[in-house]
Write a protein that holds these residues in place. Structure first.
Motif, mmCIF file in Angstrom:
data_model
loop_
_atom_site.group_PDB
_atom_site.id
_atom_site.type_symbol
_atom_site.label_atom_id
_atom_site.label_comp_id
_atom_site.label_asym_id
_atom_site.label_seq_id
_atom_site.Cartn_x
_atom_site.Cartn_y
_atom_site.Cartn_z
ATOM 1 N N LYS A 53 31.700 -20.606 35.658
ATOM 2 C CA LYS A 53 31.575 -19.561 36.676
ATOM 3 C C LYS A 53 32.815 -18.731 36.575
ATOM 4 O O LYS A 53 33.835 -19.194 36.048
ATOM 5 C CB LYS A 53 31.768 -20.157 38.261
ATOM 6 N N THR A 54 32.679 -17.505 36.629
ATOM 7 C CA THR A 54 33.804 -16.334 36.493
ATOM 8 C C THR A 54 33.765 -15.555 37.965
ATOM 9 O O THR A 54 32.750 -15.295 38.311
ATOM 10 C CB THR A 54 33.509 -15.648 35.249
ATOM 11 N N LYS A 55 35.008 -15.373 38.390
ATOM 12 C CA LYS A 55 34.920 -14.471 39.365
ATOM 13 C C LYS A 55 35.750 -13.105 39.267
ATOM 14 O O LYS A 55 36.836 -13.308 38.624
ATOM 15 C CB LYS A 55 35.709 -15.264 40.610
ATOM 16 N N PHE A 56 35.134 -11.987 39.620
ATOM 17 C CA PHE A 56 35.808 -10.814 39.160
ATOM 18 C C PHE A 56 36.527 -10.198 40.161
ATOM 19 O O PHE A 56 36.193 -10.319 41.475
ATOM 20 C CB PHE A 56 34.536 -9.924 38.966
ATOM 21 N N PRO A 57 37.636 -9.706 40.008
ATOM 22 C CA PRO A 57 38.390 -8.977 41.099
ATOM 23 C C PRO A 57 37.681 -7.551 41.441
ATOM 24 O O PRO A 57 36.606 -7.632 40.993
ATOM 25 C CB PRO A 57 40.010 -8.579 40.183
ATOM 26 N N LYS A 58 38.351 -7.097 42.422
ATOM 27 C CA LYS A 58 37.911 -5.860 42.756
ATOM 28 C C LYS A 58 37.562 -4.804 41.527
ATOM 29 O O LYS A 58 38.428 -4.756 40.604
ATOM 30 C CB LYS A 58 38.654 -4.992 43.861
ATOM 31 N N GLY A 67 41.571 -0.759 31.660
ATOM 32 C CA GLY A 67 41.776 0.624 31.191
ATOM 33 C C GLY A 67 40.184 1.654 31.269
ATOM 34 O O GLY A 67 40.124 2.282 30.581
ATOM 35 N N ILE A 68 39.431 1.060 32.075
ATOM 36 C CA ILE A 68 37.955 1.804 32.168
ATOM 37 C C ILE A 68 37.910 1.948 33.738
ATOM 38 O O ILE A 68 38.507 1.519 34.544
ATOM 39 C CB ILE A 68 36.789 0.836 31.686
ATOM 40 N N THR A 69 36.950 2.778 34.132
ATOM 41 C CA THR A 69 36.627 3.263 35.553
ATOM 42 C C THR A 69 35.745 2.302 36.007
ATOM 43 O O THR A 69 35.091 1.430 35.533
ATOM 44 C CB THR A 69 35.832 4.568 35.606
ATOM 45 N N ALA A 70 36.061 2.146 37.497
ATOM 46 C CA ALA A 70 35.442 1.082 38.484
ATOM 47 C C ALA A 70 33.786 1.305 38.133
ATOM 48 O O ALA A 70 33.088 0.186 38.099
ATOM 49 C CB ALA A 70 35.640 1.256 39.828
ATOM 50 N N ARG A 71 33.409 2.725 38.107
ATOM 51 C CA ARG A 71 31.909 2.903 37.883
ATOM 52 C C ARG A 71 31.328 2.247 36.498
ATOM 53 O O ARG A 71 30.492 1.699 36.651
ATOM 54 C CB ARG A 71 31.822 4.400 37.824
ATOM 55 N N ARG A 72 32.098 2.488 35.388
ATOM 56 C CA ARG A 72 31.805 1.784 34.287
ATOM 57 C C ARG A 72 31.724 0.134 34.215
ATOM 58 O O ARG A 72 30.939 -0.429 33.410
ATOM 59 C CB ARG A 72 32.898 2.284 32.956
ATOM 60 N N ILE A 73 32.680 -0.427 35.075
ATOM 61 C CA ILE A 73 32.583 -1.846 35.305
ATOM 62 C C ILE A 73 31.225 -2.200 35.909
ATOM 63 O O ILE A 73 30.563 -3.064 35.435
ATOM 64 C CB ILE A 73 33.960 -2.357 36.198
ATOM 65 N N SER A 74 30.901 -1.530 36.867
ATOM 66 C CA SER A 74 29.636 -1.889 37.668
ATOM 67 C C SER A 74 28.682 -1.621 36.722
ATOM 68 O O SER A 74 27.600 -2.617 36.474
ATOM 69 C CB SER A 74 29.469 -0.894 38.682
ATOM 70 N N MET A 75 28.520 -0.733 35.703
ATOM 71 C CA MET A 75 27.421 -0.497 34.955
ATOM 72 C C MET A 75 27.314 -1.905 33.845
ATOM 73 O O MET A 75 26.467 -2.239 33.400
ATOM 74 C CB MET A 75 27.569 0.845 34.249
ATOM 75 N N LYS A 94 31.395 -11.895 44.237
ATOM 76 C CA LYS A 94 31.895 -11.599 43.031
ATOM 77 C C LYS A 94 31.818 -12.665 41.923
ATOM 78 O O LYS A 94 32.842 -12.672 41.030
ATOM 79 C CB LYS A 94 33.430 -10.974 43.267
ATOM 80 N N THR A 95 30.978 -13.655 42.181
ATOM 81 C CA THR A 95 31.308 -14.780 41.291
ATOM 82 C C THR A 95 29.967 -14.968 40.423
ATOM 83 O O THR A 95 28.642 -14.481 40.936
ATOM 84 C CB THR A 95 31.211 -16.223 42.210
ATOM 85 N N TYR A 96 30.145 -14.848 39.253
ATOM 86 C CA TYR A 96 28.931 -14.776 38.113
ATOM 87 C C TYR A 96 28.835 -16.189 37.224
ATOM 88 O O TYR A 96 29.900 -16.826 37.005
ATOM 89 C CB TYR A 96 29.093 -13.865 37.226
ATOM 90 N N TYR A 97 27.796 -16.756 36.832
ATOM 91 C CA TYR A 97 27.535 -17.914 36.212
ATOM 92 C C TYR A 97 27.366 -17.614 34.689
ATOM 93 O O TYR A 97 26.317 -16.814 34.501
ATOM 94 C CB TYR A 97 26.365 -18.792 36.507
ATOM 95 N N VAL A 98 27.961 -17.838 33.749
ATOM 96 C CA VAL A 98 28.103 -17.441 32.278
ATOM 97 C C VAL A 98 26.952 -18.311 31.752
ATOM 98 O O VAL A 98 26.822 -19.505 31.915
ATOM 99 C CB VAL A 98 29.291 -17.446 31.537
ATOM 100 N N ASN A 99 26.200 -17.809 31.097
ATOM 101 C CA ASN A 99 24.904 -18.399 30.177
ATOM 102 C C ASN A 99 25.540 -19.342 29.490
ATOM 103 O O ASN A 99 26.081 -19.169 28.150
ATOM 104 C CB ASN A 99 24.245 -17.294 29.561
ATOM 105 N N PRO A 100 25.324 -20.643 29.686
ATOM 106 C CA PRO A 100 25.718 -21.641 28.700
ATOM 107 C C PRO A 100 25.074 -22.022 27.411
ATOM 108 O O PRO A 100 25.608 -22.612 26.461
ATOM 109 C CB PRO A 100 25.512 -23.091 29.759
ATOM 110 N N PHE A 101 23.972 -21.243 27.279
ATOM 111 C CA PHE A 101 23.534 -20.983 26.026
ATOM 112 C C PHE A 101 24.151 -20.434 25.050
ATOM 113 O O PHE A 101 24.362 -20.521 23.730
ATOM 114 C CB PHE A 101 21.986 -20.626 25.978
ATOM 115 N N TYR A 102 25.012 -19.486 25.497
ATOM 116 C CA TYR A 102 25.963 -18.628 25.001
ATOM 117 C C TYR A 102 27.379 -19.033 24.563
ATOM 118 O O TYR A 102 27.894 -19.052 23.740
ATOM 119 C CB TYR A 102 25.941 -17.018 25.194
#
Length: 142
Positions: A53-58, A67-75, A94-102
């Motif tokens: 799992k990974t948790k993203f900040p705001k 060094g990129i915009t919040a909108r670009r993060i969302s995209m 804000k938590t995501y599960y990273v594909n363990p196949f990768y």
């Protein structure tokens, strides 16, 4: 669970590298990976814990760090989910599960369990896509 401060290694697969290379070099338009997408993916991998799992900040804070915009993060997050690199964990902000196949962290004996979690989170994964159907892949006991 082990403490993250002791975390130094992670595993990746050739499939992940192949997928990234293919998407960055041969795909055009909205499905191609651009530098901000790769930055967000690498951030997710860097901050991944032993549960994959990974948790993203705001988004604004992550954007400032990368060094990129919040909108670009969302995209980028949306695109990476669509491409199957990670998926949202319900009930965990804000938590995501990273594909363990990768990509995965931990002992290879934990990989089967992590992949089962992935399949529950991503029921769109087809049986023929299951790495554990590969006859060259060693059997794992739970």
């Amino acid at each position: 669970m082990k403490k993250d401060k002791n975390l130094r290694w992670l595993a990746t697969t050739k499939e992940a590298i192949t997928q990234i290379l293919q998407i960055t070099s041969t795909t055009k338009g909205k499905d191609s990976l651009q530098l901000p997408d790769i930055q967000v993916l690498l951030y997710a991998i860097k901050t991944m814990d032993y549960d994959n799992k990974t948790k993203f900040p705001k988004q604004q804070d992550l954007g400032n760090e990368l060094g990129i915009t919040a909108r670009r993060i969302s995209m980028a997050v949306t695109k990476l989910q669509k491409l199957g690199f990670f998926t949202k964990v319900k009930k965990e902000a804000k938590t995501y599960y990273v594909n363990p196949f990768y990509f995965y962290i931990g002992d290879y004996r934990d990989l089967h369990h992590k992949y089962e979690i992935w399949k529950k989170l991503r029921p769109d994964v087809k049986k023929e896509d299951d790495a554990f159907n590969n006859p060259n892949y060693p059997e794992m006991s739970i």
